[in-house]
Design a protein around this motif. Structure first.
Motif, PDB file in Angstrom:
ATOM      1  N   VAL A 136     -12.831 -19.808  -4.173  1.00 13.61           N
ATOM      2  CA  VAL A 136     -12.139 -19.426  -2.930  1.00 13.61           C
ATOM      3  C   VAL A 136     -12.947 -19.655  -1.649  1.00 13.61           C
ATOM      4  O   VAL A 136     -12.411 -19.495  -0.554  1.00 13.61           O
ATOM      5  N   ASP A 137     -14.229 -20.034  -1.764  1.00  8.17           N
ATOM      6  CA  ASP A 137     -15.067 -20.153  -0.568  1.00  8.17           C
ATOM      7  C   ASP A 137     -16.061 -21.300  -0.724  1.00  8.17           C
ATOM      8  O   ASP A 137     -17.230 -21.182  -0.366  1.00  8.17           O
ATOM      9  N   TYR A 138     -15.573 -22.437  -1.218  1.00  9.55           N
ATOM     10  CA  TYR A 138     -16.449 -23.548  -1.581  1.00  9.55           C
ATOM     11  C   TYR A 138     -17.150 -24.168  -0.372  1.00  9.55           C
ATOM     12  O   TYR A 138     -18.314 -24.539  -0.438  1.00  9.55           O
ATOM     13  N   LYS A 139     -16.454 -24.280   0.747  1.00  8.05           N
ATOM     14  CA  LYS A 139     -17.052 -24.878   1.943  1.00  8.05           C
ATOM     15  C   LYS A 139     -18.275 -24.098   2.398  1.00  8.05           C
ATOM     16  O   LYS A 139     -19.261 -24.678   2.849  1.00  8.05           O
TER      17      LYS A 139
ATOM     18  N   HIS B  63     -14.527 -17.847   4.116  1.00  6.52           N
ATOM     19  CA  HIS B  63     -14.703 -18.527   5.395  1.00  6.52           C
ATOM     20  C   HIS B  63     -13.880 -19.808   5.491  1.00  6.52           C
ATOM     21  O   HIS B  63     -14.253 -20.743   6.197  1.00  6.52           O
ATOM     22  N   GLN B  64     -12.759 -19.866   4.776  1.00 10.38           N
ATOM     23  CA  GLN B  64     -11.904 -21.050   4.817  1.00 10.38           C
ATOM     24  C   GLN B  64     -10.464 -20.634   4.545  1.00 10.38           C
ATOM     25  O   GLN B  64     -10.196 -19.524   4.083  1.00 10.38           O
ATOM     26  N   LYS B  65      -9.533 -21.526   4.875  1.00 11.15           N
ATOM     27  CA  LYS B  65      -8.139 -21.276   4.564  1.00 11.15           C
ATOM     28  C   LYS B  65      -7.908 -21.508   3.077  1.00 11.15           C
ATOM     29  O   LYS B  65      -8.382 -22.488   2.512  1.00 11.15           O
ATOM     30  N   ASN B  66      -7.153 -20.600   2.461  1.00  9.92           N
ATOM     31  CA  ASN B  66      -6.903 -20.691   1.030  1.00  9.92           C
ATOM     32  C   ASN B  66      -5.436 -20.935   0.720  1.00  9.92           C
ATOM     33  O   ASN B  66      -4.554 -20.530   1.482  1.00  9.92           O
ATOM     34  N   ASN B  67      -5.192 -21.573  -0.425  1.00  8.28           N
ATOM     35  CA  ASN B  67      -3.811 -21.751  -0.886  1.00  8.28           C
ATOM     36  C   ASN B  67      -3.350 -20.477  -1.590  1.00  8.28           C
ATOM     37  O   ASN B  67      -4.091 -19.491  -1.694  1.00  8.28           O
ATOM     38  N   LEU B  68      -2.142 -20.482  -2.080  1.00 10.21           N
ATOM     39  CA  LEU B  68      -1.559 -19.276  -2.680  1.00 10.21           C
ATOM     40  C   LEU B  68      -2.357 -18.777  -3.873  1.00 10.21           C
ATOM     41  O   LEU B  68      -2.609 -17.568  -3.998  1.00 10.21           O
ATOM     42  N   ILE B  69      -2.770 -19.681  -4.759  1.00  8.93           N
ATOM     43  CA  ILE B  69      -3.532 -19.276  -5.943  1.00  8.93           C
ATOM     44  C   ILE B  69      -4.870 -18.659  -5.530  1.00  8.93           C
ATOM     45  O   ILE B  69      -5.296 -17.634  -6.072  1.00  8.93           O
ATOM     46  N   GLN B  70      -5.525 -19.282  -4.566  1.00  7.41           N
ATOM     47  CA  GLN B  70      -6.804 -18.759  -4.085  1.00  7.41           C
ATOM     48  C   GLN B  70      -6.637 -17.381  -3.446  1.00  7.41           C
ATOM     49  O   GLN B  70      -7.482 -16.506  -3.619  1.00  7.41           O
ATOM     50  N   LYS B  71      -5.541 -17.194  -2.723  1.00  2.00           N
ATOM     51  CA  LYS B  71      -5.278 -15.897  -2.095  1.00  2.00           C
ATOM     52  C   LYS B  71      -5.083 -14.810  -3.154  1.00  2.00           C
ATOM     53  O   LYS B  71      -5.526 -13.672  -2.984  1.00  2.00           O
ATOM     54  N   LEU B  72      -4.430 -15.167  -4.257  1.00  3.40           N
ATOM     55  CA  LEU B  72      -4.229 -14.207  -5.345  1.00  3.40           C
ATOM     56  C   LEU B  72      -5.552 -13.848  -6.013  1.00  3.40           C
ATOM     57  O   LEU B  72      -5.793 -12.690  -6.371  1.00  3.40           O
ATOM     58  N   ILE B  73      -6.423 -14.860  -6.168  1.00  7.09           N
ATOM     59  CA  ILE B  73      -7.754 -14.616  -6.735  1.00  7.09           C
ATOM     60  C   ILE B  73      -8.539 -13.676  -5.829  1.00  7.09           C
ATOM     61  O   ILE B  73      -9.167 -12.718  -6.286  1.00  7.09           O
TER      62      ILE B  73
END
Length: 247
Positions: free
Chosen positions: A158-161, A201-211
């Motif tokens: 969820v925060d790779y960048k 520190h980045q925008k996340n997609n739906l799956i990432q937001k759930l995680i």
């Protein structure tokens, strides 16, 4: 010494929003009150403190009884000035220089470095440069994020960048034990610290937001209470080291 993982532009973008707020500064900095109590042995206005990479100045402003100097190459010095003003710090010094090139003209009773060395490939060299700022019997506080263990897995999802601009090789206690021996410093404190780092520190997609939300529920309302009392190299958010020059 051009092996930085970040640039001046990166930090100016990272801190583009103002952090000049007394409640915010107090909330962030008071989280480390236990550390301040070990680090600062004489909270006297005659004692000097410098923070390496000190932007936006909140940790220095929080330690208002010491004579503060902020060293940072960030051009947005108005945020640093604002932090001191909102915390009622009347006298301070700002050195707008690149730490890797700057030659210190004086030494300090206390030296702080928070979230700095992990942005370099040659972190051992960067650590050693900190010692030049320490006065006789001076103290050094180094705090860096911990992104190893399970935290690395979470950041990767969820925060790779943010993960990729940090050097995870320095995030081991052995690095700081070796640093102390190499520079003949007494080690006053060294451990993992804090709860699980949920920040993204980045925008996340739906799956990432759930995680993210799942981890937030688990750690914020259950596990972090345990981690605050029992630190873990797999789950705690930071590594903290406090060093002192030997007499």
């Amino acid at each position: 010494m051009e092996d930085k993982l970040t640039t001046e532009k990166y930090w100016e973008s990272y801190y583009k929003h103002s952090h000049v707020n007394k409640k915010h500064i107090t909330t962030v900095c008071s989280y480390y009150d236990r550390i301040w109590n070990v680090f600062i042995k004489d909270n006297d206005e005659k004692k000097s403190v410098i923070e390496i990479g000190g932007f936006p100045g909140r940790y220095l402003a929080y330690q208002y009884k010491l004579k503060p100097t902020c060293l940072d190459y960030n051009s947005y010095i108005t945020q640093i000035e604002g932090s001191f003003k909102v915390m009622d710090v009347p006298k301070y010094h700002i050195v707008q220089e690149d730490f890797t090139k700057f030659k210190p003209q004086t030494s300090y009773d206390y030296v702080m470095s928070n979230g700095f060395i992990e942005h370099f490939e040659n972190y051992d060299t960067i650590l050693d440069l900190h010692v030049k700022y320490m006065s006789d019997q001076g103290r050094l506080l180094v705090m860096i994020p911990n992104m190893r263990g399970y935290i690395k897995f979470y950041k990767y999802m969820v925060d790779y960048k943010n993960l990729k601009v940090h050097n995870l090789k320095c995030m081991k206690l052995q690095v700081f034990e070796n640093f102390a021996k190499r520079n003949n410093l007494s080690l006053l404190f060294l451990d993992y610290y804090g709860g699980f780092p949920l920040g993204v520190h980045q925008k996340n997609n739906l799956i990432q937001k759930l995680i993210y939300k799942g981890h937030r529920l688990f750690f914020k309302y259950f596990a972090n209470e345990i981690l605050e009392k029992h630190s873990s190299k797999y789950f705690s958010s930071a590594i903290v080291g406090i060093f002192e020059k030997k007499k």
